[in-house]
Structure formats: structure tokens, C-alpha cells
Write a protein that holds these residues in place. Structure first.
Motif, PDB file in Angstrom:
ATOM      1  N   VAL A   1       1.134  -1.540  -0.116  1.00 53.60           N
ATOM      2  CA  VAL A   1       0.495   0.638  -0.032  1.00 53.60           C
ATOM      3  C   VAL A   1       0.858   0.836   0.187  1.00 53.60           C
ATOM      4  CG1 VAL A   1      -1.604   1.288   0.962  1.00 53.60           C
ATOM      5  CG2 VAL A   1      -2.103  -0.894   1.059  1.00 53.60           C
ATOM      6  N   ARG A   2       0.509   2.283  -1.390  1.00 53.70           N
ATOM      7  CA  ARG A   2       1.645   3.047  -1.364  1.00 53.70           C
ATOM      8  C   ARG A   2       0.529   4.611  -0.585  1.00 53.70           C
ATOM      9  NH1 ARG A   2       2.641   3.143  -7.029  1.00 53.70           N
ATOM     10  NH2 ARG A   2       0.779   2.990  -7.400  1.00 53.70           N
ATOM     11  N   THR A   3      -0.290   4.884  -0.726  1.00 52.21           N
ATOM     12  CA  THR A   3      -1.099   6.117  -0.315  1.00 52.21           C
ATOM     13  C   THR A   3      -1.697   6.205   0.869  1.00 52.21           C
ATOM     14  OG1 THR A   3      -3.471   5.432  -1.290  1.00 52.21           O
ATOM     15  CG2 THR A   3      -1.273   6.191  -3.124  1.00 52.21           C
ATOM     16  N   VAL A   4      -1.601   5.350   2.020  1.00 57.20           N
ATOM     17  CA  VAL A   4      -2.636   5.586   2.936  1.00 57.20           C
ATOM     18  C   VAL A   4      -1.675   5.024   3.915  1.00 57.20           C
ATOM     19  CG1 VAL A   4      -4.827   5.279   2.220  1.00 57.20           C
ATOM     20  CG2 VAL A   4      -4.107   3.135   2.810  1.00 57.20           C
ATOM     21  N   GLU A   5      -2.026   5.231   5.265  1.00 56.80           N
ATOM     22  CA  GLU A   5      -1.241   5.330   6.404  1.00 56.80           C
ATOM     23  C   GLU A   5      -2.456   4.933   7.346  1.00 56.80           C
ATOM     24  OE1 GLU A   5       1.754   8.285   7.456  1.00 56.80           O
ATOM     25  OE2 GLU A   5       3.045   7.149   6.029  1.00 56.80           O
ATOM     26  N   PRO A   6      -1.712   4.183   8.716  1.00 55.97           N
ATOM     27  CA  PRO A   6      -2.548   4.215  10.404  1.00 55.97           C
ATOM     28  C   PRO A   6      -2.913   5.389  10.393  1.00 55.97           C
ATOM     29  CG  PRO A   6      -1.254   2.046  10.154  1.00 55.97           C
ATOM     30  CD  PRO A   6      -0.850   3.227   8.319  1.00 55.97           C
ATOM     31  N   GLY A   7      -4.301   5.308  10.540  1.00 48.50           N
ATOM     32  CA  GLY A   7      -4.882   6.751  11.348  1.00 48.50           C
ATOM     33  C   GLY A   7      -4.785   7.722  10.437  1.00 48.50           C
ATOM     34  N   ASP A   8      -4.945   7.475   8.870  1.00 47.96           N
ATOM     35  CA  ASP A   8      -5.633   8.300   7.733  1.00 47.96           C
ATOM     36  C   ASP A   8      -7.212   7.528   7.416  1.00 47.96           C
ATOM     37  OD1 ASP A   8      -3.331   9.082   7.287  1.00 47.96           O
ATOM     38  OD2 ASP A   8      -3.170   8.070   5.042  1.00 47.96           O
TER      39      ASP A   8
ATOM     40  N   GLU B   1      -6.718  -1.520  -1.948  1.00 46.78           N
ATOM     41  CA  GLU B   1      -6.107   0.117  -1.875  1.00 46.78           C
ATOM     42  C   GLU B   1      -7.034   0.675  -2.670  1.00 46.78           C
ATOM     43  OE1 GLU B   1      -2.559   2.534  -2.040  1.00 46.78           O
ATOM     44  OE2 GLU B   1      -2.489   1.398  -2.839  1.00 46.78           O
ATOM     45  N   ARG B   2      -7.019   0.461  -4.147  1.00 43.96           N
ATOM     46  CA  ARG B   2      -7.231   1.215  -5.621  1.00 43.96           C
ATOM     47  C   ARG B   2      -9.348   0.791  -5.044  1.00 43.96           C
ATOM     48  NH1 ARG B   2      -7.378  -4.732  -8.974  1.00 43.96           N
ATOM     49  NH2 ARG B   2      -9.036  -6.230  -8.490  1.00 43.96           N
ATOM     50  N   ASP B   3      -9.826   0.322  -4.049  1.00 44.85           N
ATOM     51  CA  ASP B   3     -11.633   0.511  -4.056  1.00 44.85           C
ATOM     52  C   ASP B   3     -11.464   1.738  -3.174  1.00 44.85           C
ATOM     53  OD1 ASP B   3     -11.610  -1.530  -5.712  1.00 44.85           O
ATOM     54  OD2 ASP B   3     -11.737  -2.627  -3.477  1.00 44.85           O
ATOM     55  N   LEU B   4      -9.972   2.262  -2.490  1.00 49.24           N
ATOM     56  CA  LEU B   4     -10.953   3.724  -1.744  1.00 49.24           C
ATOM     57  C   LEU B   4     -10.576   4.901  -3.005  1.00 49.24           C
ATOM     58  CD1 LEU B   4      -7.721   3.096   0.479  1.00 49.24           C
ATOM     59  CD2 LEU B   4      -9.901   3.178   1.185  1.00 49.24           C
ATOM     60  N   HIS B   5     -11.481   5.718  -2.414  1.00 48.34           N
ATOM     61  CA  HIS B   5     -11.776   6.895  -3.248  1.00 48.34           C
ATOM     62  C   HIS B   5     -11.661   8.140  -2.743  1.00 48.34           C
ATOM     63  CE1 HIS B   5     -15.335   5.013  -5.715  1.00 48.34           C
ATOM     64  NE2 HIS B   5     -15.479   4.287  -4.256  1.00 48.34           N
ATOM     65  N   ALA B   6     -11.208   8.198  -1.441  1.00 49.47           N
ATOM     66  CA  ALA B   6     -10.473   9.673  -1.138  1.00 49.47           C
ATOM     67  C   ALA B   6      -9.479   9.541  -0.224  1.00 49.47           C
ATOM     68  CB  ALA B   6     -11.709  11.081  -0.916  1.00 49.47           C
ATOM     69  N   VAL B   7      -8.559  10.231   0.551  1.00 53.99           N
ATOM     70  CA  VAL B   7      -8.243  10.367   1.954  1.00 53.99           C
ATOM     71  C   VAL B   7      -7.817  11.472   2.470  1.00 53.99           C
ATOM     72  CG1 VAL B   7      -5.793   9.240   2.606  1.00 53.99           C
ATOM     73  CG2 VAL B   7      -6.700   8.337   0.600  1.00 53.99           C
ATOM     74  N   ALA B   8      -7.895  11.548   3.452  1.00 57.61           N
ATOM     75  CA  ALA B   8      -8.472  12.704   4.206  1.00 57.61           C
ATOM     76  C   ALA B   8      -6.933  12.370   5.691  1.00 57.61           C
ATOM     77  CB  ALA B   8      -9.883  13.025   4.639  1.00 57.61           C
ATOM     78  N   ALA B   9      -5.484  12.965   5.115  1.00 55.96           N
ATOM     79  CA  ALA B   9      -4.721  12.853   6.244  1.00 55.96           C
ATOM     80  C   ALA B   9      -4.178  13.941   6.722  1.00 55.96           C
ATOM     81  CB  ALA B   9      -3.841  11.962   5.778  1.00 55.96           C
ATOM     82  N   GLU B  10      -3.435  14.432   8.368  1.00 54.91           N
ATOM     83  CA  GLU B  10      -2.887  15.341   8.541  1.00 54.91           C
ATOM     84  C   GLU B  10      -1.654  15.950   8.327  1.00 54.91           C
ATOM     85  OE1 GLU B  10      -4.116  17.842  10.964  1.00 54.91           O
ATOM     86  OE2 GLU B  10      -6.057  16.547  10.718  1.00 54.91           O
ATOM     87  N   ARG B  11      -1.306  14.587   7.544  1.00 51.05           N
ATOM     88  CA  ARG B  11      -0.099  14.701   7.113  1.00 51.05           C
ATOM     89  C   ARG B  11       0.372  15.118   5.602  1.00 51.05           C
ATOM     90  NH1 ARG B  11      -1.230  10.734   3.778  1.00 51.05           N
ATOM     91  NH2 ARG B  11      -0.493   8.585   3.897  1.00 51.05           N
ATOM     92  N   LEU B  12      -0.998  14.988   5.138  1.00 55.11           N
ATOM     93  CA  LEU B  12      -1.115  16.476   3.255  1.00 55.11           C
ATOM     94  C   LEU B  12      -1.779  17.466   4.344  1.00 55.11           C
ATOM     95  CD1 LEU B  12      -3.786  13.183   1.883  1.00 55.11           C
ATOM     96  CD2 LEU B  12      -0.900  13.818   1.591  1.00 55.11           C
ATOM     97  N   HIS B  13      -1.529  18.238   4.932  1.00 49.68           N
ATOM     98  CA  HIS B  13      -1.732  19.639   5.509  1.00 49.68           C
ATOM     99  C   HIS B  13       0.206  20.487   5.518  1.00 49.68           C
ATOM    100  CE1 HIS B  13      -6.344  19.862   6.555  1.00 49.68           C
ATOM    101  NE2 HIS B  13      -5.634  18.626   6.874  1.00 49.68           N
ATOM    102  N   ASP B  14       0.568  19.874   4.712  1.00 48.47           N
ATOM    103  CA  ASP B  14       2.023  20.352   5.093  1.00 48.47           C
ATOM    104  C   ASP B  14       2.219  21.319   4.149  1.00 48.47           C
ATOM    105  OD1 ASP B  14       2.380  19.446   7.524  1.00 48.47           O
ATOM    106  OD2 ASP B  14       3.545  17.199   6.399  1.00 48.47           O
ATOM    107  N   SER B  15       2.194  21.064   2.772  1.00 41.20           N
ATOM    108  CA  SER B  15       2.070  22.475   2.014  1.00 41.20           C
ATOM    109  C   SER B  15       1.115  23.100   1.953  1.00 41.20           C
ATOM    110  CB  SER B  15       1.933  20.961   0.396  1.00 41.20           C
ATOM    111  OG  SER B  15       0.601  21.675   0.221  1.00 41.20           O
ATOM    112  N   ASP B  16       1.568  25.028   1.373  1.00 44.19           N
ATOM    113  CA  ASP B  16       1.002  25.397   1.895  1.00 44.19           C
ATOM    114  C   ASP B  16      -0.079  25.598   0.382  1.00 44.19           C
ATOM    115  OD1 ASP B  16       2.036  26.754   3.623  1.00 44.19           O
ATOM    116  OD2 ASP B  16       3.550  27.579   1.244  1.00 44.19           O
ATOM    117  N   ASP B  17      -0.495  24.465  -0.484  1.00 45.29           N
ATOM    118  CA  ASP B  17      -1.351  25.219  -1.580  1.00 45.29           C
ATOM    119  C   ASP B  17      -3.007  23.504  -1.451  1.00 45.29           C
ATOM    120  OD1 ASP B  17       0.212  23.352  -2.569  1.00 45.29           O
ATOM    121  OD2 ASP B  17       0.013  23.330  -4.435  1.00 45.29           O
ATOM    122  N   SER B  18      -2.169  23.045  -0.270  1.00 43.05           N
ATOM    123  CA  SER B  18      -2.833  21.099  -0.020  1.00 43.05           C
ATOM    124  C   SER B  18      -4.500  21.944   1.101  1.00 43.05           C
ATOM    125  CB  SER B  18      -2.100  20.627   0.776  1.00 43.05           C
ATOM    126  OG  SER B  18      -2.729  19.433   1.012  1.00 43.05           O
ATOM    127  N   THR B  19      -5.194  20.969   0.396  1.00 42.45           N
ATOM    128  CA  THR B  19      -6.442  20.769   1.038  1.00 42.45           C
ATOM    129  C   THR B  19      -6.724  19.916   1.655  1.00 42.45           C
ATOM    130  OG1 THR B  19      -7.160  19.099  -0.538  1.00 42.45           O
ATOM    131  CG2 THR B  19      -7.489  21.887  -0.686  1.00 42.45           C
TER     132      THR B  19
END
Length: 100
Positions: free
Chosen positions: A47-54, A78-96
Motif C-alpha cells: 500500500v502506497r497512498t494511505v497509512e494507519p490513522g488516515d 487500496e484501489r477501492d478507496l475513493h479519497a484520503v484525508a490525512a493530517e500529513r497532507l496539510h504540510d504544503s501551502d496549497d493543499s486542502t
């Protein structure tokens, strides 16, 4: 966990819910295809895109339920997931914080 499998715990129990206007929608009401949120508990080694806690968005129609020590989980690829929301994705300025 093996290969590309993701083990998640569903956020909300199925049942009646409220609309944003305050109208109670019973559990028996027919709605269109509705996706649900869940928390990732464990992931396989490929699995490449998600981590425990996401938090992930998935289709409850395409799921395999499993019970471990009295707790119900959903097992999926993993391919059955539609979206991932994670705190680690908030690091960049243009990220939602939401990865689609």
C-alpha cells in the motif's frame, strides 16, 4: 495484512441521520449511491497512498466485513478507496488535506 489490502473501521453506524436542514432521514430511506468515511487501522506492505490513522472514503456496497476480537472492520483493496484525508497532507501551502 498482505499485499495491497487496507483494514478500516467505519466511522458511523448505519441508522437514521439528519440532513443539514434538520430533517430526520430514517435508515429505511432509499438514497442514491452514498460513500462512507472510515479510519485506516492497518495496511499491507504494498500500500502506497494511505497509512494507519488516515481517514478514507469508500463505497459501502463493495466491502468485506471481518470481526476481530469483537470489533467489526472492513477489508478492501487500496484501489477501492475513493479519497484520503490525512493530517500529513496539510504540510504544503496549497493543499486542502484531501487526496483524491
Amino acid at each position: 495484512m498482505l499485499h495491497d489490502r487496507v483494514l478500516v473501521r467505519a466511522d458511523a453506524a448505519e441508522g437514521e441521520r439528519r440532513s443539514t436542514g434538520g430533517i430526520v432521514i430514517p435508515a429505511t430511506a432509499q438514497v442514491g449511491r452514498r460513500l462512507d468515511w472510515a479510519e485506516v487501522v492497518a495496511v499491507g506492505q504494498n500500500v502506497r497512498t494511505v497509512e494507519p490513522g488516515d481517514r478514507v472514503l469508500y463505497d459501502p456496497e463493495d466491502r468485506a466485513e471481518v470481526e476481530v476480537r469483537g470489533v467489526s472492520y472492513v477489508l478492501m483493496r487500496e484501489r477501492d478507496l475513493h479519497a484520503v484525508a490525512a493530517e500529513r497532507l496539510h504540510d504544503s501551502d496549497d493543499s486542502t488535506g484531501l487526496y483524491l
